[in-house]
Write a protein that holds these residues in place. Structure first.
Motif, short mmCIF file in Angstrom:
data_model
loop_
_atom_site.label_atom_id
_atom_site.label_comp_id
_atom_site.label_asym_id
_atom_site.label_seq_id
_atom_site.Cartn_x
_atom_site.Cartn_y
_atom_site.Cartn_z
N LEU A 1 0.52 -1.14 0.08
CA LEU A 1 0.25 0.09 -0.27
C LEU A 1 0.64 1.49 -0.08
N LYS A 2 1.76 1.31 0.92
CA LYS A 2 2.79 2.34 0.60
C LYS A 2 3.53 2.70 -0.65
N SER A 3 3.96 1.55 -1.20
CA SER A 3 4.45 1.63 -2.37
C SER A 3 3.52 2.52 -3.97
N LEU A 4 2.30 1.96 -3.40
CA LEU A 4 1.46 2.53 -4.71
C LEU A 4 1.50 3.75 -4.06
N LEU A 5 1.40 4.69 -3.15
CA LEU A 5 1.14 5.88 -2.98
C LEU A 5 1.71 6.03 -3.20
N LYS A 6 2.89 5.96 -2.65
CA LYS A 6 4.58 6.67 -3.07
C LYS A 6 4.66 6.97 -4.47
N GLU A 7 4.80 5.71 -5.27
CA GLU A 7 4.41 5.70 -6.74
C GLU A 7 3.63 6.59 -7.58
N MET A 8 2.73 7.42 -6.45
CA MET A 8 1.39 8.00 -6.86
C MET A 8 2.25 9.69 -6.72
N ASP A 9 2.55 9.42 -5.36
CA ASP A 9 3.35 11.03 -4.57
C ASP A 9 2.15 10.98 -3.51
N ILE A 10 2.12 10.08 -3.01
CA ILE A 10 0.49 10.89 -2.44
C ILE A 10 0.81 10.74 -1.28
N GLU A 11 1.48 11.81 0.15
CA GLU A 11 1.40 11.26 1.70
C GLU A 11 0.45 10.32 2.43
N ALA A 12 0.58 9.77 3.32
CA ALA A 12 -0.76 9.05 3.75
C ALA A 12 -0.15 9.51 5.42
N THR A 13 -0.69 9.06 6.92
CA THR A 13 -1.00 8.62 7.86
C THR A 13 -1.28 7.19 7.76
N VAL A 14 -0.35 6.58 7.57
CA VAL A 14 -0.64 5.11 7.95
C VAL A 14 -1.45 4.88 9.21
N LEU A 15 -2.97 3.99 9.43
CA LEU A 15 -2.70 3.36 10.82
C LEU A 15 -3.60 1.84 10.20
N PHE A 16 -2.29 0.85 10.63
CA PHE A 16 -1.25 0.99 11.88
C PHE A 16 -0.24 0.20 10.82
N GLU A 17 0.67 1.01 10.91
CA GLU A 17 2.16 0.85 10.61
C GLU A 17 3.34 -0.27 11.27
N ILE A 18 2.57 -1.64 10.77
CA ILE A 18 3.18 -3.02 11.30
C ILE A 18 4.12 -3.08 10.49
N GLU A 19 4.97 -2.63 9.69
CA GLU A 19 5.79 -3.43 8.66
C GLU A 19 7.09 -3.85 9.70
N ASP A 20 7.17 -3.76 10.57
CA ASP A 20 8.57 -3.85 11.20
C ASP A 20 7.84 -5.54 12.23
N PHE A 21 6.02 -5.40 12.48
CA PHE A 21 6.05 -6.79 12.87
C PHE A 21 6.97 -7.46 11.78
N ASP A 22 7.85 -7.73 10.96
CA ASP A 22 8.72 -8.73 9.64
C ASP A 22 9.61 -8.11 10.10
N SER A 23 10.45 -8.35 11.60
CA SER A 23 11.25 -7.93 12.30
C SER A 23 12.86 -8.42 11.91
N PRO A 24 14.03 -7.81 11.83
CA PRO A 24 14.98 -8.52 11.20
C PRO A 24 15.50 -9.07 12.62
N LEU A 25 17.03 -10.09 12.46
CA LEU A 25 17.31 -10.17 13.69
C LEU A 25 18.71 -9.16 13.21
N MET A 26 19.09 -8.55 14.04
CA MET A 26 20.16 -7.12 14.04
C MET A 26 21.23 -7.98 14.96
N PRO A 27 22.68 -7.57 14.58
CA PRO A 27 23.45 -7.95 15.31
C PRO A 27 23.77 -7.34 16.46
#
Length: 457
Positions: free
Chosen positions: A183-209
């Motif tokens: 969804l954010k990718s679609l908005l970015k390509e249309m150059d639209i700013e949005a407040t996303v509720l809820f911003e949960i991309e980090d639920f796919d968490s990286p395993l950091m050093p």
């Protein structure tokens, strides 16, 4: 039609507090306090962990038998005190009720008022703390309505009118990280700013050093405050954000666009067209190309493999209805749709009315359904299916009846990484079509059913 039995055999959904807890983990610096028994948190957290393979922080007042007699208000006070002492970053604490505390009649608003005028001033005066009551009795509704109620409660509490913004509000509903990314990718390509509720991309968490990985949402207090100033609100799921969108429209004159859930080509087209109309931004060639790739892939598959395949779909209502519309566009026949709660608004949902009118095959839509409704039709009423769509709690229905199944929705815990893949947008349509095809291909091979086609198509 609603199911006729009073009991429930293998429910499709769990209860309202689960939806409110899903909202709480989508907000930055927020830990919800579930006012009820320990199991009201433990089993929900377990399902979150099964689905995302990550851990999430949710607190419990952990009521015991004495609270049923004397009330559990004191447990809320203790829970908030301990939570603020232990977590120095916490600012938002939703107090989520359950069946037991609603029956007891605990005055949650009264407790919050006492805390605001008591320990928050005396002990935590240097902290920004917001206590929000969220009433989610488990004896009515479902996790779907619980999400809707909690989102509306957050918006009512935080939304503050200041200066108009060119941003839109995007209420995603109960989705996966992959859906938010798309969804954010679609908005970015249309150059639209949005407040996303809820911003949960980090639920796919990286395993950091450094080992400091935390799975949590990134929607901020300022994001929620700013929803009152948006150009418009797009609530993608009628039953998971529609109430909050209508509240902003009524209270702050923020126009609301509710649906359609952008599953499939047709509904994604409508979503982008509405975005363009509201913002004045054109749909770029890059998205037209993405659309073309998805249609090309679908064209390769639809006539030879999808046409007239009979499917059953169960899960969250907006997902079920979006998938049903997509299946019809693929020339498939969604013959049974199972909606797992008793929302009276289903009777007037225009999507359901349209499906009934336009389907040129027999379609049954069952509300307040459980998985036995599907089992009964397969085992006892002669229902023949080529495919099932739904979450992992339907896996035994598929296995026992030797019917291939595409996992979609929440929770999906018996397949790896599905939360990374979108089902919305053109990328979601492409991924879904190929998932359907590959699932059918495997079934053809195992059953030796025209598997030779796979050598020549």
């Amino acid at each position: 039609m609603p199911k006729e039995r009073q009991g429930v055999i293998n429910p499709i959904f769990t209860c309202q507090p689960a939806g409110a807890q899903y909202v709480s983990i989508g907000i930055e610096d927020c830990i919800g306090v579930v006012h009820g028994g320990q199991g009201c948190v433990m089993f929900v957290r377990m399902t979150f962990a099964q689905h995302f393979k990550e851990n999430f922080d949710i607190a419990s007042t952990s009521l015991h038998e004495d609270s049923a007699v004397f009330g559990g208000a004191g447990r809320v006070e203790k829970a908030v005190d301990v939570l603020l002492m232990r977590y120095k970053n916490v600012k938002v604490i939703p107090i989520i009720t359950t069946c037991s505390t609603e029956i007891i009649g605990d005055d949650v608003e009264g407790v919050i008022n006492k805390l605001n005028n008591g320990i928050l001033k005396e002990k935590f005066a240097d902290r920004e703390v917001h206590l929000i009551p969220i009433h989610t009795p488990s004896f009515k509704g479902s996790q779907v309505s619980g999400y809707d109620v909690a989102l509306e409660a957050m918006i009512k509490y935080f939304a503050t009118k200041t200066e108009p913004s060119e941003k839109i509000n995007l209420f995603t509903g109960w989705v996966n990280p992959g859906d938010v990314t798309e969804l954010k990718s679609l908005l970015k390509e249309m150059d639209i700013e949005a407040t996303v509720l809820f911003e949960i991309e980090d639920f796919d968490s990286p395993l950091m050093p450094d080992g400091k990985t935390v799975s949590h949402g990134r929607t901020t207090i300022d994001d929620m405050r700013g929803t009152a100033n948006a150009k418009a609100t797009f609530a993608l799921n009628r039953y998971e954000g529609g109430k909050a969108a209508k509240y902003l429209e009524k209270k702050f004159k923020v126009p609301s666009i509710v649906g359609p859930t952008p599953i499939g080509i047709r509904n994604t087209d409508i979503f982008l067209q509405k975005l363009s109309e509201v913002t004045g931004k054109p749909i770029p060639e890059s998205l037209v190309k993405k659309r073309g790739k998805a249609i090309d892939a679908i064209t390769d598959l639809a006539h030879m493999f999808f046409a007239d395949k009979k499917v059953a779909i169960f899960g969250h209502p907006d997902v079920v209805l979006g998938l049903a519309e997509f299946c019809i566009d693929l020339s498939m026949q969604p013959v049974v749709l199972l909606l797992g709660d008793d929302n009276s608004k289903y009777k007037v949902d225009p999507r359901i009315e349209n499906l009934k009118k336009t389907a040129d095959f027999d379609m049954e839509i069952i509300t307040n359904a459980d998985m036995w409704e599907l089992e009964d039709r397969i085992k006892n009423k002669g229902l023949k299916l080529d495919l099932i769509f739904g979450h992992s709690k339907g896996r035994w229905t598929a296995i026992d009846n030797n019917i291939p199944m595409v996992r979609v929705g929440y929770p999906t815990f018996d397949r790896a990484g599905l939360y990374r893949h979108p089902i919305v947008g053109y990328e979601g349509a492409l991924w879904l079509a190929e998932q359907i095809a590959n699932t059918l291909f495997s079934d053809m091979e195992y059953k030796r059913n025209k598997e030779w086609l796979l050598n020549v198509w």
